[in-house]
Design a protein around this motif. Sequence first.
Motif, PDB file in Angstrom:
ATOM      1  N   SER A 223      15.337   4.447 -24.889  1.00 40.46           N
ATOM      2  CA  SER A 223      15.781   5.687 -24.252  1.00 40.46           C
ATOM      3  C   SER A 223      16.842   5.391 -23.190  1.00 40.46           C
ATOM      4  N   ARG A 294       4.262   8.496 -22.530  1.00 39.77           N
ATOM      5  CA  ARG A 294       5.132   9.654 -22.303  1.00 39.77           C
ATOM      6  C   ARG A 294       4.676  10.401 -21.053  1.00 39.77           C
ATOM      7  N   MET A 327      15.305  12.474 -21.257  1.00 39.02           N
ATOM      8  CA  MET A 327      14.332  11.405 -21.483  1.00 39.02           C
ATOM      9  C   MET A 327      13.114  11.934 -22.228  1.00 39.02           C
ATOM     10  N   GLU A 330      14.014  12.132 -25.836  1.00 42.81           N
ATOM     11  CA  GLU A 330      14.211  10.820 -26.471  1.00 42.81           C
ATOM     12  C   GLU A 330      12.879  10.114 -26.709  1.00 42.81           C
ATOM     13  N   LEU A 331      11.910  10.328 -25.823  1.00 46.49           N
ATOM     14  CA  LEU A 331      10.607   9.697 -26.026  1.00 46.49           C
ATOM     15  C   LEU A 331       9.837  10.331 -27.185  1.00 46.49           C
ATOM     16  N   PHE A 336      11.737   5.998 -31.505  1.00 43.09           N
ATOM     17  CA  PHE A 336      11.630   5.468 -30.147  1.00 43.09           C
ATOM     18  C   PHE A 336      10.831   4.172 -30.135  1.00 43.09           C
TER      19      PHE A 336
END
Length: 385
Positions: A223, A294, A327, A330-331, A336
């Motif tokens: 990320s 996360r 972020m 993206e996670l 990922f």
Amino acid sequence: MSLQQSIHLPSPQALLFFEEKNEHPAHDKPSHILMPQVREDAGCQAPRAHEGALYPFYTPSDPLVLDEEVLVSPMHPLEWRRRCQQARMLVQHFRTPLPEQGEDFQMKRVLELETDPHSEWLRQLASRRPTTQIIGVTSQAIYARQAAFFAAVQGCHNVYLQMCPLTRPLPFPAESMDLISGRFLHATLPEYAWPLLLDDCFRLLRPGGVLRLLECVQGASTSAAAGTLCAFYWHQMDRLRAVARPSLPGTRTMRLSRPELLPARIEKSGFVALEQHESLLDFSAGTPFHSTLREQADDFYQLVAPLCTRHESPLAREVYQQVYHEMQLELLEPTFRGSWHLCTIWGYKPSGRVPRTIPSIQVEHPIPQSLRPCSQPCSLLITSE
């Protein structure tokens, strides 16, 4: 120092940060936004195309104190949840409270530094060793009460709690502990207190006793937004450190204590036969720890948002929130990848010519009367100086 067990880690990549100045007509002062860039060192192999570039990622050892200033309150609900999740993850990751020590390792008393509110590690060790006194120390009274409650519910009657900040001498007799354990202390222990704590641990351990510390030396993920938030965080930490400790002309400001320097500090305090155990906690998409990490990243960057945007322009604060939401997206991507590089370090208090544990040594010092078994949660427990 010997390396008892190690795993092959990918070749490290140098991470550079540069300032990108964004001009905005509504603001006279430009905002400085730190963006992560990946550069491969000479001699390092380039990552394969499907692997993607790796960027810095938040770790549980990232400092949240600067000298006497507490940057994130341990009583914040997100910080409470973050610490409990970390302890639960470690229990699941290592599957045993002391993976480095065999079952024949004799322990009469064990001390844990900075117990989490749910006493995960204490309860796991207490259930495996019912004849061992397991003592937890925390600087928060409510943490101690909650940890004692969970231990009592599980029926761990050999668990005790004591409230005492790690910046003060620990209230136990000399040579009264067989093992002292701590994890991620770099997050909450001020730099100046490290020599004092290590010396105190040396005093408390019996000859042949073990000091065991777990830290996260590196975090990395695919990320780029998480890398940018790391840049925000460390840039602000450097700024606060420069203000708190102004350097003389021509000198550099004192750096924060780093986990990778911990072995040298332990050895300097008198411990011998230092050993290390390294492991990777993988939280890539599809792994058991992905959803927990996360939440961990979300909580951490919410907690440090006031710190990262302190004294910044409204545009910079807006950019921080935008990168934070990037972020989060993206996670969630199926491609990922991310991991924490964990390192457990332990050393022994010398015992004559034998720097190892001597099972025949018995410690007769009593535990202070201020400690109460967690089987009596109502009449508990906590004393403060």
